[in-house]
Design a protein around this motif. Structure first.
Motif, PDB file in Angstrom:
ATOM      1  N   UNK A 196      60.915  49.069  60.355  1.00  0.00           N
ATOM      2  CA  UNK A 196      61.589  47.910  60.932  1.00  0.00           C
ATOM      3  C   UNK A 196      63.083  48.144  61.110  1.00  0.00           C
ATOM      4  N   UNK A 197      63.652  49.063  60.325  1.00  0.00           N
ATOM      5  CA  UNK A 197      65.077  49.381  60.452  1.00  0.00           C
ATOM      6  C   UNK A 197      65.350  50.318  61.627  1.00  0.00           C
ATOM      7  N   UNK A 198      64.284  50.963  62.149  1.00  0.00           N
ATOM      8  CA  UNK A 198      64.484  51.820  63.321  1.00  0.00           C
ATOM      9  C   UNK A 198      64.037  53.251  63.158  1.00  0.00           C
ATOM     10  N   UNK A 199      63.212  53.563  62.157  1.00  0.00           N
ATOM     11  CA  UNK A 199      62.692  54.926  62.004  1.00  0.00           C
ATOM     12  C   UNK A 199      61.713  55.227  63.135  1.00  0.00           C
ATOM     13  N   UNK A 200      61.590  56.507  63.480  1.00  0.00           N
ATOM     14  CA  UNK A 200      60.710  56.942  64.566  1.00  0.00           C
ATOM     15  C   UNK A 200      59.408  57.558  64.081  1.00  0.00           C
ATOM     16  N   UNK A 201      59.448  58.294  62.989  1.00  0.00           N
ATOM     17  CA  UNK A 201      58.236  58.895  62.430  1.00  0.00           C
ATOM     18  C   UNK A 201      58.489  59.207  60.965  1.00  0.00           C
ATOM     19  N   UNK A 202      57.417  59.539  60.247  1.00  0.00           N
ATOM     20  CA  UNK A 202      57.529  59.816  58.812  1.00  0.00           C
ATOM     21  C   UNK A 202      56.885  61.160  58.495  1.00  0.00           C
ATOM     22  N   UNK A 203      57.453  61.851  57.529  1.00  0.00           N
ATOM     23  CA  UNK A 203      56.920  63.119  57.015  1.00  0.00           C
ATOM     24  C   UNK A 203      56.493  62.874  55.576  1.00  0.00           C
ATOM     25  N   UNK A 204      55.296  63.310  55.225  1.00  0.00           N
ATOM     26  CA  UNK A 204      54.783  62.995  53.892  1.00  0.00           C
ATOM     27  C   UNK A 204      55.274  63.960  52.833  1.00  0.00           C
ATOM     28  N   UNK A 205      55.237  63.468  51.617  1.00  0.00           N
ATOM     29  CA  UNK A 205      55.392  64.314  50.451  1.00  0.00           C
ATOM     30  C   UNK A 205      54.153  65.207  50.334  1.00  0.00           C
ATOM     31  N   UNK A 206      54.268  66.237  49.509  1.00  0.00           N
ATOM     32  CA  UNK A 206      53.147  67.157  49.305  1.00  0.00           C
ATOM     33  C   UNK A 206      51.888  66.448  48.828  1.00  0.00           C
ATOM     34  N   UNK A 207      50.756  66.967  49.247  1.00  0.00           N
ATOM     35  CA  UNK A 207      49.461  66.550  48.714  1.00  0.00           C
ATOM     36  C   UNK A 207      48.508  67.724  48.866  1.00  0.00           C
ATOM     37  N   UNK A 208      47.355  67.653  48.198  1.00  0.00           N
ATOM     38  CA  UNK A 208      46.447  68.792  48.160  1.00  0.00           C
ATOM     39  C   UNK A 208      45.020  68.441  48.542  1.00  0.00           C
ATOM     40  N   UNK A 209      44.802  67.205  48.942  1.00  0.00           N
ATOM     41  CA  UNK A 209      43.481  66.740  49.330  1.00  0.00           C
ATOM     42  C   UNK A 209      43.653  65.865  50.559  1.00  0.00           C
ATOM     43  N   UNK A 210      42.911  66.171  51.628  1.00  0.00           N
ATOM     44  CA  UNK A 210      43.051  65.408  52.866  1.00  0.00           C
ATOM     45  C   UNK A 210      42.734  63.934  52.669  1.00  0.00           C
ATOM     46  N   UNK A 211      41.928  63.606  51.654  1.00  0.00           N
ATOM     47  CA  UNK A 211      41.615  62.200  51.397  1.00  0.00           C
ATOM     48  C   UNK A 211      42.872  61.411  51.052  1.00  0.00           C
ATOM     49  N   UNK A 212      43.859  62.047  50.429  1.00  0.00           N
ATOM     50  CA  UNK A 212      45.117  61.366  50.112  1.00  0.00           C
ATOM     51  C   UNK A 212      45.861  61.010  51.394  1.00  0.00           C
ATOM     52  N   UNK A 213      45.814  61.900  52.378  1.00  0.00           N
ATOM     53  CA  UNK A 213      46.442  61.616  53.672  1.00  0.00           C
ATOM     54  C   UNK A 213      45.679  60.520  54.408  1.00  0.00           C
ATOM     55  N   UNK A 214      44.349  60.603  54.405  1.00  0.00           N
ATOM     56  CA  UNK A 214      43.557  59.578  55.091  1.00  0.00           C
ATOM     57  C   UNK A 214      43.804  58.196  54.493  1.00  0.00           C
ATOM     58  N   UNK A 215      43.963  58.144  53.172  1.00  0.00           N
ATOM     59  CA  UNK A 215      44.234  56.863  52.517  1.00  0.00           C
ATOM     60  C   UNK A 215      45.584  56.305  52.959  1.00  0.00           C
ATOM     61  N   UNK A 216      46.590  57.165  53.055  1.00  0.00           N
ATOM     62  CA  UNK A 216      47.900  56.728  53.539  1.00  0.00           C
ATOM     63  C   UNK A 216      47.795  56.228  54.972  1.00  0.00           C
TER      64      UNK A 216
END
Length: 337
Positions: free
Chosen positions: A215-235
């Motif tokens: 809402x402040x004006x960001x364009x995209x986000x980069x995630x912190x490290x993870x090791x299981x694709x399910x963690x990304x899918x949940x996000x």
């Protein structure tokens, strides 16, 4: 064009994280890495920025060299902990003067040993406030000076103006006692979850923070490290349900060095990936360990791309060989015919 315009190509966008060198030898190494990756597949580089600006001069020097000596866009990381709005305005202005048009806006780590840190009067304490500050400086430099914040943001959204801002996002954390197959241990539910829920959970406060950055004006986000694709899918699922439409770019570490994996997990408060660490620790041959680690990383990359990841942000540690080896098969599968 800014980096926010890159998340619409026919293949995944490929970006690389670098850190500023500390020695002349390190300077040579990082530049060798930049030149190798610029000749390979590089949509942009990002350059880290130490807590409270501790690497300010070396970070800016590397950013400026990439701008001046390559054709690859570069994102300048910027942290706000321990700095006033006026100080940050000066830093953003200096980057803009150097030709920077892409930022990664981060809160940054509090001073070491400080518990329950809170910003001092006049300091900027949240990443969303840093995004707002960068947008204000952008408006002063490139137009929209007279607009109120809401109108300025709408103006930015409609025109894709001069500056792109990325922010951080945090994948789901594994629920205590969650079963490896994604269910829950015998006896019912864990951590307030219902039966059949994902073994990962995105914290509500992190979703609120990510929405505030959007809402402040960001364009995209980069995630912190993870090791299981399910963690990304949940996000991804939790973010979309919360009204967050930012492209969510997975941050990927080549899983070839168990000591580095452990160090980064400890630094970021992430649980150690026991399965891959056990396999790597049991392998005494360095080449075999590297092969196993790259296979595990390639599997993770395929899974996140299948889940809808718009690109990959690869942590290089200023070395090119691990990330280039990782990309060969994955990109061959994803390139348009």
């Amino acid at each position: 064009m800014t980096t926010s315009d890159l998340y619409r190509p026919p293949r995944p966008t490929i970006s690389y994280e670098l850190y500023p060198p500390r020695t002349p030898k390190g300077e040579t190494q990082v530049w060798d890495t930049v030149t190798q990756l610029a000749d390979h597949v590089a949509d942009y580089f990002s350059v880290t920025y130490g807590a409270s600006g501790s690497t300010a001069s070396t970070s800016q020097a590397l950013v400026e060299r990439i701008i001046n000596e390559t054709s690859v866009p570069v994102i300048a990381h910027l942290t706000c902990v321990g700095r006033t709005a006026e100080q940050l305005r000066e830093v953003v202005g200096a980057f803009l003067d150097a030709g920077v048009r892409n930022f990664l806006a981060l809160r940054g780590d509090p001073p070491e040993g400080v518990v329950d840190w809170k910003p001092a009067p006049g300091e900027v304490g949240r990443a969303c406030d840093l995004v707002t500050l960068i947008r204000e400086v952008e408006a002063e430099r490139f137009g929209s000076r007279g607009l109120d914040p809401i109108s300025r943001l709408a103006d930015h959204r409609s025109r894709r103006t001069a500056v792109s801002i990325a922010v951080a996002a945090y994948p789901g954390l594994e629920r205590a006692g969650a079963a490896p197959d994604g269910g829950h241990p015998a006896g019912g539910v864990t951590d307030g979850a219902v039966a059949g829920a994902s073994r990962f959970r995105v914290r509500e406060d992190e979703l609120v923070a990510l929405r505030a950055k959007q809402d402040a004006g960001a364009d995209f986000a980069i995630t912190q490290l993870f090791f299981d694709a399910a963690a990304y899918r949940e996000l991804l699922g939790a973010s979309r349900a919360a009204g967050i439409r930012l492209p969510l770019v997975p941050g990927i570490l080549p899983l070839t060095d168990p000591a580095r994996i452990r160090r980064l997990c400890d630094l970021n408060g992430i649980a150690h990936p026991a399965e891959i660490l056990g396999t790597l620790d049991a392998t005494t041959d360095p080449e075999e360990r590297r092969r196993i680690g790259l296979e595990a990383t390639t599997s993770l990359v395929r899974d996140v791309l299948a889940a809808g990841a718009p690109g990959l942000h690869l942590y290089t540690f200023n070395k090119a060989d691990g990330v280039t080896a990782l990309l060969e098969d994955v990109l061959a599968e994803r390139m348009p015919a």
